[in-house]
Design an enzyme around this catalytic site. Structure first.
Site, PDB file in Angstrom:
ATOM      1  CG  MET A   7      13.675  91.950  47.238  1.00  0.00           C
ATOM      2  SD  MET A   7      13.367  92.538  48.553  1.00  0.00           S
ATOM      3  CE  MET A   7      13.679  90.578  49.783  1.00  0.00           C
ATOM      4  CB  SER A   8      13.097  86.294  42.299  1.00  0.00           C
ATOM      5  OG  SER A   8      13.836  85.697  43.087  1.00  0.00           O
ATOM      6  N   GLY A   9      12.282  86.195  45.727  1.00  0.00           N
ATOM      7  CA  GLY A   9      12.018  85.320  46.109  1.00  0.00           C
ATOM      8  C   GLY A   9      12.973  84.711  46.676  1.00  0.00           C
ATOM      9  N   GLY A  10      13.909  84.681  45.588  1.00  0.00           N
ATOM     10  CA  GLY A  10      15.377  83.356  46.207  1.00  0.00           C
ATOM     11  C   GLY A  10      16.326  84.259  46.789  1.00  0.00           C
ATOM     12  CG  ASP A  12      21.381  84.314  43.782  1.00  0.00           C
ATOM     13  OD1 ASP A  12      21.923  83.816  44.188  1.00  0.00           O
ATOM     14  OD2 ASP A  12      20.971  83.458  42.923  1.00  0.00           O
ATOM     15  CG  LEU A  32       8.889  92.645  39.260  1.00  0.00           C
ATOM     16  CD1 LEU A  32       9.766  92.280  38.112  1.00  0.00           C
ATOM     17  CD2 LEU A  32       8.243  93.988  39.372  1.00  0.00           C
ATOM     18  CB  CYS A 101      12.067  88.444  31.095  1.00  0.00           C
ATOM     19  SG  CYS A 101      11.818  88.267  32.892  1.00  0.00           S
ATOM     20  N   GLY A 125      19.777  90.161  42.121  1.00  0.00           N
ATOM     21  CA  GLY A 125      20.007  89.580  42.201  1.00  0.00           C
ATOM     22  C   GLY A 125      20.785  89.228  41.271  1.00  0.00           C
ATOM     23  CB  CYS A 197       9.542  80.725  34.789  1.00  0.00           C
ATOM     24  SG  CYS A 197       9.365  82.947  33.848  1.00  0.00           S
TER      25      CYS A 197
END
Length: 363
Positions: A7-10, A12, A32, A101, A125, A197
Site C-alpha cells: 500500500m503506497s498511500g495512493g 490504486d 514500504l 524498483c 495496484g 520519487c
C-alpha cells in the site's frame, strides 16, 4: 490465500487491497519506507513513499479492517535503485528506475520477505493483467491502455508472477477513483505521483551532478566532427534530448539539434538532426522471459522502449540472453540502458508480454 497488499498511500493500491479483501483473502497491508529522510521525497503531487503516504495507507487499512505495518527498505532501495540509477547515467546509459524498483524492491525484496513470513501472494495496484496458460503465468496489458504498467513489470520472472496479484488490471482509472469514494477511502481524489520519487523537484541533471560532480566534455557535431560547445558531464544528457544542450549557434539548415550518442570515457556528446535519431535495429541483452517461453526463431511482435509510447512492429530473434529486434517502422529517442519489452498483439484480451531486455546498441 494469505495476501500481503503493498500500500503506497495512493488510490490504486488502496482499491487493490480492498478488492483482495472482498475476494475473501486474508489480507495484511504493508507500506514500504524507501528513504531514510522521507520528508524529502514529495513536493505536491510528485514523489511517493513519504510519511504523508504511510499515513494515508494506514487510514485506508483501518477502513478495510486489515492489519498494517511499515517496513523499512530504505537501505536496499538506495543500493538497488538510486545507486544503480546514478551508475547507469555515469556510464552513458538511460535507466528506468521504476522498472528497477518493481524488479528489485517490490517483487524481489518484498516478495522474498512475504514468502518467508508465510504469505502466498503480493498484491499491488499496478494496471496490468495476469492469466495462466498451461500452468504458466502470462503478463498482459491492462484494460486501461492509458494507465497500462505492464512495461515496468516486464522484468519479473515467472516465479515472481506466480506470487503476484494485480486486481486493477481489468479496470479504468476513473472507475477506480469512483470505487474508492464509494468505499469511503480518503485517497479517492489524491493526485497520482509523477516523475522519479527520489528526485521530487524533477531536476535530474542537478541530482546527478550532486552525486557525480562535473565531468567536462565536448558537444560535437556527429556529421562534421566540429566542436559546438562544452558541457559539465554526459550524465546531464540522454539520447533524443533537444532542450538544454547549451549550443549557441543554430544548425546550418536552421533545424534543431538532438543528442544522438554519449561517450562517457571521452566525455563526448554527439548531436545531429532528428533524421539521424531514427533507428531500425535494436540489440539488447539480459533478456527475461516472464512466461518461460524464449523466442523460437524469428518472431513477429511489437517492441516498446518507453513506459508510455515508443512502440513499433518488429521481428525479434533471441540467442541466449541476447535479443536482436529489426523494426518494421523506425523509432527515435532509443537509448542504451532503456528496457525493450516485446509484446504479442492480442486485441481481445490485452497484448501479452513475451519478454524484456536491456538495450545495448542501436543502428
Amino acid at each position: 490465500m494469505r495476501v500481503l497488499a503493498a500500500m503506497s498511500g495512493g488510490v490504486d493500491s488502496a482499491v487493490a487491497a480492498a478488492r483482495a479483501v472482498e475476494a475473501g483473502h486474508d489480507v495484511t497491508g504493508v507500506h514500504l519506507a524507501l528513504s531514510a529522510k522521507p520528508g524529502t521525497l514529495r513536493t505536491g503531487a510528485r514523489g511517493c513513499c513519504t510519511i504523508e503516504d504511510s499515513r494515508d495507507a494506514r487510514r485506508a487499512a483501518d477502513i478495510l479492517g486489515i492489519p498494517f505495518y511499515v517496513w523499512d527498505f530504505a537501505e536496499r532501495f538506495t543500493e538497488e535503485v538510486v545507486e544503480t540509477f546514478v551508475g547507469e547515467y555515469a556510464a552513458g546509459r538511460t535507466p528506468n528506475p521504476c522498472v528497477t524498483c518493481n524488479e528489485k524492491i517490490k517483487f524481489e525484496a518484498l516478495l522474498e520477505k512475504a514468502i518467508a513470513l508465510g504469505f502466498d501472494a503480493v498484491c499491488t495496484g499496478h494496471y496490468a493483467r495476469l492469466s495462466v496458460v498451461d500452468g504458466v503465468p502470462e503478463l498482459r496489458r491492462s484494460a486501461d491502455e492509458s494507465k497500462d504498467q505492464s512495461y515496468v513489470l516486464a522484468s519479473l520472472t515467472p516465479e515472481q508472477l506466480r506470487h503476484a496479484m494485480f486486481p486493477l488490471g481489468g479496470s479504468r482509472k476513473p472507475d477506480v477513483r469512483a470505487e474508492a469514494a464509494e468505499r469511503g477511502l480518503a485517497v479517492a481524489e489524491k493526485p497520482d505521483s509523477h516523475d522519479i520519487c527520489f528526485i521530487p523537484d524533477g531536476d535530474t541533471k542537478k541530482f546527478l551532478e550532486s552525486r557525480l560532480g562535473e565531468r567536462p566534455g565536448d558537444l560535437v557535431d556527429a556529421e562534421t566532427g566540429a566542436v559546438l560547445g562544452k558541457h559539465t558531464g554526459v550524465h546531464g544528457f540522454t539520447v533524443g534530448q533537444r532542450k538544454g544542450l547549451g549550443i549557441d549557434a543554430p544548425a546550418p539548415d536552421g533545424r534543431p539539434r538532438y543528442v544522438l550518442s554519449l561517450e562517457p570515457v571521452s566525455g563526448t556528446v554527439k548531436v545531429g538532426s532528428s533524421d539521424e535519431l531514427a533507428v531500425s535495429r535494436i540489440d539488447a541483452d539480459r533478456a527475461i522471459w516472464p512466461s518461460q517461453r524464449p523466442l523460437d526463431g524469428p518472431t513477429e511482435c511489437v517492441v516498446q522502449v518507453r513506459a508510455h509510447g515508443g512502440m513499433a512492429p518488429a521481428v525479434a530473434e533471441a540467442d541466449g540472453d541476447e535479443v536482436r529486434m529489426s523494426l518494421r517502422e523506425p523509432l527515435t529517442g532509443v537509448a542504451p540502458g532503456q528496457v525493450a519489452v516485446l509484446y504479442r498483439p492480442d486485441a481481445d484480451e490485452g497484448d501479452v508480454v513475451l519478454g524484456s531486455a536491456k538495450i545495448a546498441a542501436t543502428a
